[in-house]
Scaffold this motif. Structure first.
Motif, PDB file in Angstrom:
ATOM      1  N   THR A 145       6.435  26.592  40.811  1.00  0.00           N
ATOM      2  CA  THR A 145       5.812  27.907  40.871  1.00  0.00           C
ATOM      3  C   THR A 145       6.333  28.548  42.155  1.00  0.00           C
ATOM      4  OG1 THR A 145       3.863  27.332  42.193  1.00  0.00           O
ATOM      5  CG2 THR A 145       3.692  27.001  39.820  1.00  0.00           C
ATOM      6  N   PRO A 146       6.324  29.866  42.227  1.00  0.00           N
ATOM      7  CA  PRO A 146       6.643  30.470  43.519  1.00  0.00           C
ATOM      8  C   PRO A 146       5.470  30.273  44.468  1.00  0.00           C
ATOM      9  CG  PRO A 146       6.061  32.177  41.935  1.00  0.00           C
ATOM     10  CD  PRO A 146       6.082  30.874  41.189  1.00  0.00           C
ATOM     11  N   VAL A 147       5.777  30.042  45.717  1.00  0.00           N
ATOM     12  CA  VAL A 147       4.749  29.913  46.752  1.00  0.00           C
ATOM     13  C   VAL A 147       5.156  30.774  47.939  1.00  0.00           C
ATOM     14  CG1 VAL A 147       3.951  27.617  46.068  1.00  0.00           C
ATOM     15  CG2 VAL A 147       5.847  27.836  47.700  1.00  0.00           C
ATOM     16  N   MET A 148       4.260  30.875  48.881  1.00  0.00           N
ATOM     17  CA  MET A 148       4.487  31.692  50.065  1.00  0.00           C
ATOM     18  C   MET A 148       4.686  30.772  51.265  1.00  0.00           C
ATOM     19  SD  MET A 148       2.093  34.848  51.343  1.00  0.00           S
ATOM     20  CE  MET A 148       0.611  33.826  51.472  1.00  0.00           C
ATOM     21  N   TYR A 149       5.889  30.790  51.829  1.00  0.00           N
ATOM     22  CA  TYR A 149       6.180  30.052  53.056  1.00  0.00           C
ATOM     23  C   TYR A 149       5.919  30.992  54.239  1.00  0.00           C
ATOM     24  CZ  TYR A 149       8.678  26.826  49.955  1.00  0.00           C
ATOM     25  OH  TYR A 149       9.010  25.939  48.952  1.00  0.00           O
ATOM     26  N   PHE A 150       5.315  30.468  55.293  1.00  0.00           N
ATOM     27  CA  PHE A 150       5.066  31.328  56.446  1.00  0.00           C
ATOM     28  C   PHE A 150       5.311  30.565  57.744  1.00  0.00           C
ATOM     29  CE2 PHE A 150       1.066  29.344  55.293  1.00  0.00           C
ATOM     30  CZ  PHE A 150       0.425  29.057  56.493  1.00  0.00           C
ATOM     31  N   ALA A 210       0.520  38.761  37.587  1.00  0.00           N
ATOM     32  CA  ALA A 210      -0.521  37.766  37.313  1.00  0.00           C
ATOM     33  C   ALA A 210      -1.682  37.933  38.287  1.00  0.00           C
ATOM     34  CB  ALA A 210       0.055  36.356  37.402  1.00  0.00           C
ATOM     35  N   ALA A 211      -1.356  38.239  39.538  1.00  0.00           N
ATOM     36  CA  ALA A 211      -2.401  38.457  40.543  1.00  0.00           C
ATOM     37  C   ALA A 211      -3.159  39.751  40.302  1.00  0.00           C
ATOM     38  CB  ALA A 211      -1.789  38.469  41.938  1.00  0.00           C
ATOM     39  N   ASN A 212      -2.605  40.605  39.450  1.00  0.00           N
ATOM     40  CA  ASN A 212      -3.283  41.852  39.097  1.00  0.00           C
ATOM     41  C   ASN A 212      -3.952  41.757  37.730  1.00  0.00           C
ATOM     42  OD1 ASN A 212      -3.921  44.329  40.270  1.00  0.00           O
ATOM     43  ND2 ASN A 212      -2.393  45.440  39.058  1.00  0.00           N
ATOM     44  N   GLY A 300      -2.984  34.304  40.926  1.00  0.00           N
ATOM     45  CA  GLY A 300      -2.079  34.179  39.795  1.00  0.00           C
ATOM     46  C   GLY A 300      -0.656  33.919  40.231  1.00  0.00           C
ATOM     47  N   ALA A 301       0.068  33.177  39.414  1.00  0.00           N
ATOM     48  CA  ALA A 301       1.482  32.895  39.665  1.00  0.00           C
ATOM     49  C   ALA A 301       2.087  32.387  38.366  1.00  0.00           C
ATOM     50  CB  ALA A 301       1.652  31.850  40.760  1.00  0.00           C
ATOM     51  N   PRO A 302       3.365  32.613  38.147  1.00  0.00           N
ATOM     52  CA  PRO A 302       4.009  32.044  36.970  1.00  0.00           C
ATOM     53  C   PRO A 302       4.457  30.612  37.219  1.00  0.00           C
ATOM     54  CG  PRO A 302       5.596  33.336  38.168  1.00  0.00           C
ATOM     55  CD  PRO A 302       4.283  33.476  38.918  1.00  0.00           C
ATOM     56  N   THR A 303       4.558  29.837  36.177  1.00  0.00           N
ATOM     57  CA  THR A 303       5.288  28.577  36.277  1.00  0.00           C
ATOM     58  C   THR A 303       6.777  28.902  36.178  1.00  0.00           C
ATOM     59  OG1 THR A 303       5.172  28.210  33.891  1.00  0.00           O
ATOM     60  CG2 THR A 303       3.420  27.242  35.252  1.00  0.00           C
ATOM     61  N   GLU A 375      -3.826  25.886  38.530  1.00  0.00           N
ATOM     62  CA  GLU A 375      -5.118  26.311  37.971  1.00  0.00           C
ATOM     63  C   GLU A 375      -5.107  27.789  37.593  1.00  0.00           C
ATOM     64  OE1 GLU A 375      -9.787  26.788  39.456  1.00  0.00           O
ATOM     65  OE2 GLU A 375      -8.370  25.612  40.657  1.00  0.00           O
ATOM     66  N   PHE A 376      -4.279  28.554  38.298  1.00  0.00           N
ATOM     67  CA  PHE A 376      -4.245  30.002  38.083  1.00  0.00           C
ATOM     68  C   PHE A 376      -2.933  30.455  37.434  1.00  0.00           C
ATOM     69  CE2 PHE A 376      -6.325  28.893  42.138  1.00  0.00           C
ATOM     70  CZ  PHE A 376      -7.639  29.195  41.797  1.00  0.00           C
ATOM     71  N   ALA A 377      -2.122  29.506  37.010  1.00  0.00           N
ATOM     72  CA  ALA A 377      -0.760  29.829  36.573  1.00  0.00           C
ATOM     73  C   ALA A 377      -0.714  30.393  35.158  1.00  0.00           C
ATOM     74  CB  ALA A 377       0.122  28.591  36.657  1.00  0.00           C
ATOM     75  N   VAL A 378       0.299  31.213  34.933  1.00  0.00           N
ATOM     76  CA  VAL A 378       0.619  31.734  33.604  1.00  0.00           C
ATOM     77  C   VAL A 378       2.022  31.273  33.240  1.00  0.00           C
ATOM     78  CG1 VAL A 378      -0.860  33.750  33.917  1.00  0.00           C
ATOM     79  CG2 VAL A 378       1.575  33.912  34.505  1.00  0.00           C
TER      80      VAL A 378
END
Length: 426
Positions: A145-150, A210-212, A300-303, A375-378
């Motif tokens: 899934t895409p994630v946010m690196y910071f 997905a987050a919307n 939300g996030a895509p696989t 858990e929140f993926a589409v």
């Protein structure tokens, strides 16, 4: 690494049994690479480890380039009557493979027990893309899934809490402003945020839609929803990050250059695949964190990523040997090592229960982020004529980003063009 893997007693017994059942079987296996690091080398070491413990089975692993390159090569080989036995391919291209009639449903070659205990053990969100008409056409493997690196150090340097990355679109903008650094002349020294818009623009855009609270397509692959207000709003937000809020570099941002931009400190927050975790972990010279994509109306996030596909046109012994290799590769110990070495998400719950994965998760808690985000993926965007429809979406996202179209016009145009293609499948 796979050359250091130790088989459990159970796996040894399986391998010995296969040696008897599948003497002198030679398999051809196509695979792509879509992340940084040494994924091609890992695949080779994995096949070498399997062959060393399974006499009589030879696996010729063939690196075929990107996902698109691998698909093109596969279709050419299949049409020419010389398909490989196995391939790792993008899960979203399943409708294309079905139309080409070049793949086999795994269920048709498995016992009821194997279907229940093996296929049934993969996360539902990873199975979704290749579960068509009640049959499983792909086995999840290098999934993401895409994630946010910071950059935690950059957060601390501007007074932000490194333990509280942005959890909403509003926070993403606010923190992005704080993290964007300019010199005395107003020139940007570091951007607050980078969301790539080339390579896989539709995929990261799905992280916004997905987050919307909206899907981009139906499960049957016959209809898209590009012109829904929630989709337009997501594109408006993406465009605003550079044009209005000035927290992201304007223009089309390269997918492949994103990890390097993050590692070089040119950007404080980067959206990219969890498959880049190993690359970033091995090369970062600063303390970094990993977080879920921020929410708007919801998380939300895509696989994403690739599945093992079983190709048509082979005899029973070869097909069975191919299946057994995939069962071995996705077994807990092997899959745990693959996940650790690449950053891809381990696609089964039992993998996360191994001592190897437990220890890794304690050392690298960021690895748990992508799993928890499931858990929140589409499902990743996928339709019939997927390459054409996806390109329409990508082109219109780009047109909005560079200011050639408004977000509303871009999505209206994308909807009309996609409808013209998909009408034949409804």
């Amino acid at each position: 690494m796979f050359d250091r893997l130790k088989l459990t007693a159970t796996t040894c017994a399986l391998a010995l049994g296969l040696a008897t059942a599948a003497q002198a079987v030679e398999l051809e296996f196509y695979f792509p690479v879509a992340v940084g690091g040494d994924a091609a080398g890992l695949i080779q070491r994995m096949t070498d480890a399997y062959m060393a413990q399974t006499p009589g089975v030879t696996i010729n692993g063939i690196y075929a380039g990107s996902y698109a390159d691998t698909t093109t090569r596969l279709i050419t080989a299949s049409r020419g009557g010389n398909p490989p036995h196995l391939a790792i391919l993008s899960a979203v291209d399943v409708f294309m493979f079905l139309e080409e009639e070049i793949i086999e449903a795994w269920d048709n070659h498995l016992s009821e027990d194997e279907i229940q205990t093996w296929i049934g053990g993969f996360y539902d969100s990873f199975r979704a893309n290749t579960l068509v008409d009640g049959l499983q056409w792909g086995i999840p493997f290098q999934r993401s899934t895409p994630v946010m690196y910071f950059n935690r150090e950059a957060f601390a340097a501007v007074g932000l809490d490194p333990d509280s990355p942005p959890a909403s679109w509003e926070e993403l903008v606010e923190m992005g402003r704080s993290l964007t650094l300019r010199d005395g002349g107003g020139r940007v020294q570091r951007w607050g945020l980078r969301i790539p818009s080339s390579g896989f623009p539709y995929w990261l855009f799905q992280g916004l839609t997905a987050a919307n609270g909206v899907e981009l397509m139906n499960a049957e692959g016959t209809e898209v929803f590009f012109d829904r207000p929630e989709v337009v709003e997501a594109l408006e937000f993406l465009v605003s990050l550079s044009q209005e809020h000035e927290v992201m570099e304007p223009g089309i941002l390269d997918w492949g250059a994103t990890p390097r931009a993050f590692l070089d400190g040119n950007v404080a927050i980067a959206w990219t695949t969890t498959g880049n975790l190993a690359n970033i972990r091995n090369n970062a010279t600063f303390d970094f964190g990993v977080a879920m994509l921020p929410a708007n109306t919801q998380r939300g996030a895509p696989t994403g990523g690739g599945d093992f596909f079983l190709m048509s046109g082979h005899n029973d012994a070869e097909t069975r040997a191919a299946i057994d290799f995939v069962k071995w590769a996705t077994a807990p110990e092997q899959a745990a090592q693959w996940s650790i070495d690449t950053g891809y998400v381990a696609p089964r719950a039992d993998i996360w229960e191994t001592d190897t994965m437990r220890a890794y998760s304690e050392e690298v808690p960021g690895a748990l982020v992508a799993r928890n985000q499931l858990e929140f993926a589409v499902a990743e965007f996928s339709t019939f004529e997927n390459a054409r429809v996806r390109q329409i979406l990508n082109d219109n996202i780009a047109a909005a980003i560079v200011g050639e179209k408004t977000p509303a016009q871009a999505m209206a145009d994308a909807q009309a063009a996609a409808d013209a293609i998909l009408a034949a499948y409804r």
